[in-house]
Scaffold this active site. Structure first.
Site, mmCIF file in Angstrom:
data_model
loop_
_atom_site.group_PDB
_atom_site.id
_atom_site.type_symbol
_atom_site.label_atom_id
_atom_site.label_comp_id
_atom_site.label_asym_id
_atom_site.label_seq_id
_atom_site.Cartn_x
_atom_site.Cartn_y
_atom_site.Cartn_z
ATOM 1 N N SER A 237 4.490 9.456 9.462
ATOM 2 C CA SER A 237 3.879 10.129 8.286
ATOM 3 C C SER A 237 5.210 11.306 8.044
ATOM 4 C CB SER A 237 2.638 10.946 8.802
ATOM 5 O OG SER A 237 2.009 11.365 7.429
ATOM 6 N N ASP A 332 -0.742 1.082 3.455
ATOM 7 C CA ASP A 332 -0.916 2.462 3.768
ATOM 8 C C ASP A 332 -1.572 3.253 2.353
ATOM 9 O OD1 ASP A 332 -0.052 5.189 4.108
ATOM 10 O OD2 ASP A 332 1.888 4.888 4.669
ATOM 11 N N HIS A 366 -2.109 3.703 7.260
ATOM 12 C CA HIS A 366 -1.180 4.731 7.498
ATOM 13 C C HIS A 366 -1.014 5.016 8.969
ATOM 14 C CE1 HIS A 366 1.162 8.111 6.627
ATOM 15 N NE2 HIS A 366 0.586 8.846 7.136
#
Length: 427
Positions: A237, A332, A366
């Site tokens: 991330s 994602d 994600h």
């Protein structure tokens, strides 16, 4: 035979043993049922915040009254089909937007498996407890508060030499130890660091300094059992763009794992030696799409890093001396990771570089983590200030985590060569 006698003969077994590592599969077996008896299998666990997660699936015993999750399909419930570890990854909280919190390494992830009658109240016939260790036997855990560094160092048992990895787990402040301690259990010396909000650090920050990571790398390289020439960096991330900058501007980074991030420096300006080297790429709140669950789809809210006005946020990854493993989930929904990989691959190729490999996961979301934890569809996002969708189809996401975890270890082992002589010199 009375009902009590029958249920007392039902046995639920976890093989090869009920105590295992978090990232290891277990084989779930039931015996002592009636031939072709239909039962409900359940799993439940409470996370560090006290939130309960659970799953259930319906199974039919074979002619011998046995169920084997490696062989038999779930007929209905939290998942269907043959999914040996389905009861683990399909666990969900009964409230929306909760991510399973397992950040500390000292306590195992405890899961109660049980078998219940199908009819009526679903009386329990048997149960077993699975202790899933986050830190292997003999791994040492040492909190680090040295200079500016705030983190935890994990060292495998034995003399080494071991490759060294810096884990930039999170951008939510604080620390998560799970991935670092599991990697240490697999033979790496791992330092996981907090960026803010931990210990005596500021609660919020307005800029990031690369010098902090430089200090962490120097600390890591000095450790007695470290034998790799340089260090590896693992990220996810927001921390993935920090990892790109670490690899591009700092020496001694041999291998970088980038998971579902951005190709540009995001949100906060980045400084090195007191000078700003990148502004932050921002996002447009009006492009966040609300959904029925109350969580937002943020996939296309981040500004385009290739637009002329944003080019200063792009990280010059062609400067990196080490190797990259780019990992993108095509589903994602936090941002468009796949497009970031395409931009980075094109950039490296344009500069004549071949120091990268990439993995794309079609049905994953994600949050790619070490395998067998509960899949998370949505949770509260600190920066956005609202719940967001993470994306992914649970089964595909779970399979991607299993594959990726093996890939990460192979990547680091291959590119962080260990030198016994170097370790000897330190000792």
């Amino acid at each position: 035979m009375t009902e009590e006698e029958m249920s007392s003969q039902v046995i639920l077994r976890l093989l090869p043993r009920a105590r295992c590592m978090f990232d290891e599969p277990v084989q779930v077996m039931v015996s002592g049922l009636r031939a072709r008896q239909v039962v409900t299998m359940r799993a439940r666990s409470t996370d560090e915040k006290g939130v309960e997660f659970s799953s259930s699936a319906t199974y039919k015993a074979d002619g011998n009254g046995e169920i084997n999750l490696e062989r038999d399909p779930s007929l209905s419930g939290s998942y269907v089909g043959v999914e040996p570890m389905g009861l683990l990854w399909s666990m969900r909280a009964d409230v929306l937007h909760k991510r399973f919190q397992k950040n500390k390494s000292l306590n195992p992830h405890v899961v109660k498996f049980s078998v219940h009658e199908e009819e009526g109240e679903g009386r329990m016939l048997a149960e077993a407890t699975n202790e899933r260790l986050v830190m292997g036997d003999g791994v040492s855990r040492r909190p680090v508060k040295e200079g500016n560094i705030r983190g935890v160092l994990f060292t495998p048992p034995g003399g080494g030499p071991f490759p060294a990895v810096l884990d930039l787990y999170t951008f939510g402040g604080g620390l998560s130890e799970k991935r670092a301690s599991l990697l240490a259990s697999r033979g790496f010396v791992v330092l996981t660091v907090a960026l803010y909000g931990h210990d005596d650090m500021a609660r919020n920050i307005t800029e990031v300094h690369l010098d902090y990571f430089e200090e962490a790398i120097e600390f890591l390289r000095k450790q007695d059992k470290v034998g790799s020439r340089g260090v590896g960096v693992i990220s996810l991330s927001k921390s993935a763009d920090l990892a790109l900058s670490v690899a591009s501007y700092l020496p001694d980074v041999e291998a970088t794992v980038w998971i579902n991030g951005c190709c540009a420096n995001t949100l906060l300006p980045l400084y090195y030696k007191r000078s700003q080297i990148h502004p932050g790429l921002m996002f447009d709140g009006s492009k966040m799409i609300p959904t029925e669950s109350g969580a937002f789809n943020c996939k296309y809210a981040t500004h385009n890093p290739l637009a002329e006005e944003n080019k200063a946020t792009l990280i010059p990854i062609e400067q990196a001396k080490g190797r990259f493993l780019f990992v993108a989930s095509e589903d994602d929904l936090n941002w468009d990771s796949k497009t970031s990989v395409d931009i980075m691959v094109e950039r490296l190729k344009r500069h004549g570089k071949q120091n990268f490999e990439s993995v794309c996961n079609p049905g994953a979301g994600h949050y790619l983590e070490p395998p067998y934890g509960p899949y998370c569809p949505s949770s509260f996002h600190g920066v956005v200030g609202k719940p967001v969708l993470w994306g992914g189809e649970p089964r595909s996401h779970a399979a991607a985590e299993v594959h990726l975890w093996k890939k990460i270890q192979e990547f680091f082992t291959t590119h962080l060569g260990c030198d016994a002589a170097q370790t000897e010199a330190k000792l």
